[in-house]
Design an enzyme around this catalytic site. Structure first.
Site, short mmCIF file in Angstrom:
data_model
loop_
_atom_site.label_atom_id
_atom_site.label_comp_id
_atom_site.label_asym_id
_atom_site.label_seq_id
_atom_site.Cartn_x
_atom_site.Cartn_y
_atom_site.Cartn_z
N ALA A 13 -28.59 -98.47 -84.34
CA ALA A 13 -29.18 -99.56 -83.57
C ALA A 13 -28.29 -100.80 -83.61
O ALA A 13 -28.12 -101.50 -82.61
CB ALA A 13 -30.57 -99.90 -84.12
N TRP A 51 -25.27 -100.18 -81.43
CA TRP A 51 -25.67 -100.16 -80.02
C TRP A 51 -25.72 -101.59 -79.46
O TRP A 51 -25.41 -101.81 -78.28
CB TRP A 51 -27.03 -99.49 -79.88
CG TRP A 51 -27.56 -99.49 -78.48
CD1 TRP A 51 -27.21 -98.66 -77.45
CD2 TRP A 51 -28.55 -100.38 -77.92
NE1 TRP A 51 -27.92 -98.96 -76.31
CE2 TRP A 51 -28.75 -100.01 -76.57
CE3 TRP A 51 -29.29 -101.44 -78.44
CZ2 TRP A 51 -29.65 -100.68 -75.75
CZ3 TRP A 51 -30.19 -102.11 -77.62
CH2 TRP A 51 -30.36 -101.72 -76.28
N HIS A 52 -26.10 -102.56 -80.30
CA HIS A 52 -26.22 -103.94 -79.81
C HIS A 52 -24.87 -104.58 -79.49
O HIS A 52 -24.81 -105.53 -78.71
CB HIS A 52 -26.98 -104.79 -80.82
CG HIS A 52 -28.46 -104.67 -80.73
ND1 HIS A 52 -29.18 -103.71 -81.42
CD2 HIS A 52 -29.38 -105.37 -80.01
CE1 HIS A 52 -30.47 -103.84 -81.14
NE2 HIS A 52 -30.61 -104.82 -80.27
N GLY A 53 -23.81 -104.10 -80.12
CA GLY A 53 -22.52 -104.69 -79.83
C GLY A 53 -21.40 -104.06 -80.64
O GLY A 53 -21.63 -103.52 -81.72
#
Length: 372
Positions: free
Chosen positions: A296, A299-301
């Site tokens: 997670a 996935w955000h950056g």
């Protein structure tokens, strides 16, 4: 209804082209190859092909999506780390990150996984294309499942003008627009100023900076979601809610049931449970939680700060799970204070541009740079 679909599809592709037509081309490429994989997978299931062939095709489809997303979003990130680790000098590519690629890639991976698991969910190309490209949510969510959107697109009511839905949609859109422009953008000036001067922040300034960003992020993202839900409702499509007063949470587990609900749902159903969930003992459960939140974070950056943010949430969820086994309960006020302040501190790593900035702000919050 057919022409309503075509109009919305053209509007969605036009929306993605406003900044750069390259974004629309990347999106169309993703839609076409995923539709091809999904149709082939559905045909294999319908014809009773061997499980090994279905599994191989499904694996190839998921791998293709990961490579597609990885090239645009993570290529230079991994290249920088390889150069740092092995003292090489491989040149980075000038890649413009396409808008919304993380969201529409996840949505299509959900569709492929559901076909593999259940052997159905085959749609017409225009229906599928509209589902993936629908402009209210294509950039930043919510992550809507195909089973939630495509039946609405296909219904008789989809192409009719509904004044009640238009009024409700305008109402929601107005709330979201106010959250974004009046609250989030105002707080952003304080947060941006603080993070740009991270090395000199005192106790008061550091807390003002972190709290401003914590509130900015909520009003920005929930405001966008309200606008997306409102616009979709004007076209008779109901999207799932994405926020439920997350800063009222009394535990980190409760927070992830309220914050970015559609992402939490995806992480639970398509990563945590396939990893084994809580079915194979406590140690495996804790490992699955940690892996899920490391994913997670990434996935955000494409930065280690995002991975560390995911690690913080994963570790805290593990601690909360162990705490629950003791049977002890905290006072509600104490539970809220602990939860909110952890979330607030974790957001510092999410927002900071580098490790030094994050550490300096944390030092300021603990009074190491003075009080006033």
């Amino acid at each position: 209804a057919k022409w309503a679909h075509r109009f919305l599809l053209a509007a969605s592709l036009g929306f993605m082209s406003f900044w750069n037509i390259y974004f629309a081309l990347v999106l169309i490429g993703s839609v076409v190859f995923n539709y091809g994989f999904g149709s082939a997978l559905a045909a294999f299931s319908a014809n009773g092909k061997k499980a090994s062939r279905r599994k191989a095709l499904f694996g190839a489809a998921i791998a293709a999506n990961i490579v597609y997303l990885g090239f645009f979003k993570y290529y230079n990130f991994f290249l920088d780390n390889i150069n740092s680790l092995f003292s090489t000098h491989i040149g980075a590519l000038h890649i413009l990150l396409p808008l919304g690629i993380s969201f529409y890639t996840f949505m299509q991976m959900i569709w492929l996984t559901d076909i593999y698991r259940h052997g159905r969910y085959r749609y017409g190309f225009f229906q599928y294309c509209l589902y993936v490209t629908f402009f209210p949510y294509v950039v930043s969510g919510p992550i809507a499942y195909h089973t939630e959107v495509i039946p609405q697109i296909s219904s008789e009511a989809a192409g009719r003008f509904n004044i009640d839905n238009v009024c409700r949609g305008l109402f929601l859109f107005s709330i979201g627009l106010f959250k974004k422009t009046a609250i989030a953008d105002t707080l952003a000036m304080v947060a941006d100023g603080g993070f740009s001067a991270a090395g000199t922040l005192t106790f008061t300034e550091a807390w003002l900076t972190s709290l401003s960003y914590t509130m900015q992020l909520y009003f920005d993202f929930s405001g966008y979601t309200d606008m997306a839900i409102g616009v979709a409702l004007m076209f008779n499509i109901r999207l799932p809610i994405n926020f439920d007063s997350p800063y009222k949470s009394l535990s980190i587990r409760d927070f992830w049931r309220r914050w970015h609900i559609t992402l939490s749902r995806f992480l639970r159903e398509y990563i945590y449970i396939p990893l084994g969930g809580n079915r194979f003992g406590e140690c495996r459960t804790l490992a699955n939680l940690m892996i899920t939140f490391l994913i997670a974070g990434l996935w955000h950056g494409a930065a280690w700060l995002f991975v560390f943010w995911g690690f913080l949430h994963g570790a805290t969820l593990c601690l909360h799970r162990l705490w629950m086994k003791t049977g002890l309960k905290l006072n509600r006020v104490v539970a809220w204070l602990l939860t909110f302040h952890f979330i607030n501190i974790a957001w510092v790593f999410f927002r900071a541009s580098n490790w030094d900035n994050a550490v300096n702000i944390i030092k300021g919050m603990f009074g190491l740079n003075g009080i006033v």
